[in-house]
Scaffold this active site. Sequence first.
Site, PDB file in Angstrom:
ATOM      1  N   GLU A  55       0.670  -1.221  -0.018  1.00 26.18           N
ATOM      2  CA  GLU A  55       0.095  -0.001   0.008  1.00 26.18           C
ATOM      3  C   GLU A  55       0.893   1.287  -0.033  1.00 26.18           C
ATOM      4  O   GLU A  55       0.772   2.104  -0.408  1.00 26.18           O
ATOM      5  CB  GLU A  55      -0.995  -0.036   1.344  1.00 26.18           C
ATOM      6  CG  GLU A  55      -1.802  -1.049   1.290  1.00 26.18           C
ATOM      7  CD  GLU A  55      -1.254  -2.159   2.299  1.00 26.18           C
ATOM      8  OE1 GLU A  55      -0.075  -2.568   2.057  1.00 26.18           O
ATOM      9  OE2 GLU A  55      -1.886  -2.733   3.293  1.00 26.18           O
ATOM     10  N   CYS A  83      -2.734  -2.828   7.529  1.00 26.66           N
ATOM     11  CA  CYS A  83      -2.131  -2.702   8.958  1.00 26.66           C
ATOM     12  C   CYS A  83      -2.310  -1.314   9.305  1.00 26.66           C
ATOM     13  O   CYS A  83      -2.892  -0.519   8.639  1.00 26.66           O
ATOM     14  CB  CYS A  83      -0.704  -3.137   8.961  1.00 26.66           C
ATOM     15  SG  CYS A  83       0.423  -1.583   8.172  1.00 26.66           S
ATOM     16  N   CYS A  86      -0.701   1.530   7.049  1.00 29.39           N
ATOM     17  CA  CYS A  86      -1.174   1.719   5.862  1.00 29.39           C
ATOM     18  C   CYS A  86      -2.708   2.237   5.940  1.00 29.39           C
ATOM     19  O   CYS A  86      -2.985   3.102   5.288  1.00 29.39           O
ATOM     20  CB  CYS A  86      -1.319   0.227   4.866  1.00 29.39           C
ATOM     21  SG  CYS A  86       0.453  -0.260   4.737  1.00 29.39           S
TER      22      CYS A  86
END
Length: 164
Positions: A55, A83, A86
Amino acid sequence: MNREEKYMYAALGYANQAASLGEVPVGALIVRGEEIISFGYNLREAGRNGLYHAEMMAIDSACRTLGSWRLSGCELYVTLEPCPMCAGAAINTRISRVIFGAYDKKAGSCGSLLNLLDVKYNHRPRYLGGVLEKQCGEALRAFFKELRGGAKLPLGNFAVKSEE
């Protein structure tokens, strides 16, 4: 095949590129309108940098392509639930929508462990999870199964064919 599936299959192609380098097979792309303006895949091992998530690579490239840190009107497609880092990057760059494939029970921050996209920040991207969840999850499972079997890096091809 709907729009989300079309772009998620493309993200799976980038995940396969990561796997071919011995990286965890996560792929991402940024779409504006009907155009893919950037892509990324995991490069943490090759780049020796914990920031090199799929990402983050796609977001960085999109910002350079558009000449702006604001990615309003753009959609982020990623094969694994983002996560915290990101998800935060999606919020901070004003991405309009986040679409992901497999849920991540260990680090997912778009619903699995917590949902940063629902926190009342000044920008909240819309989101959709579970797009091609089976295919995205299988790419990860196959990679780790091969890795646990003692395979040397880089690993094999985990491409998922489109079901057109």
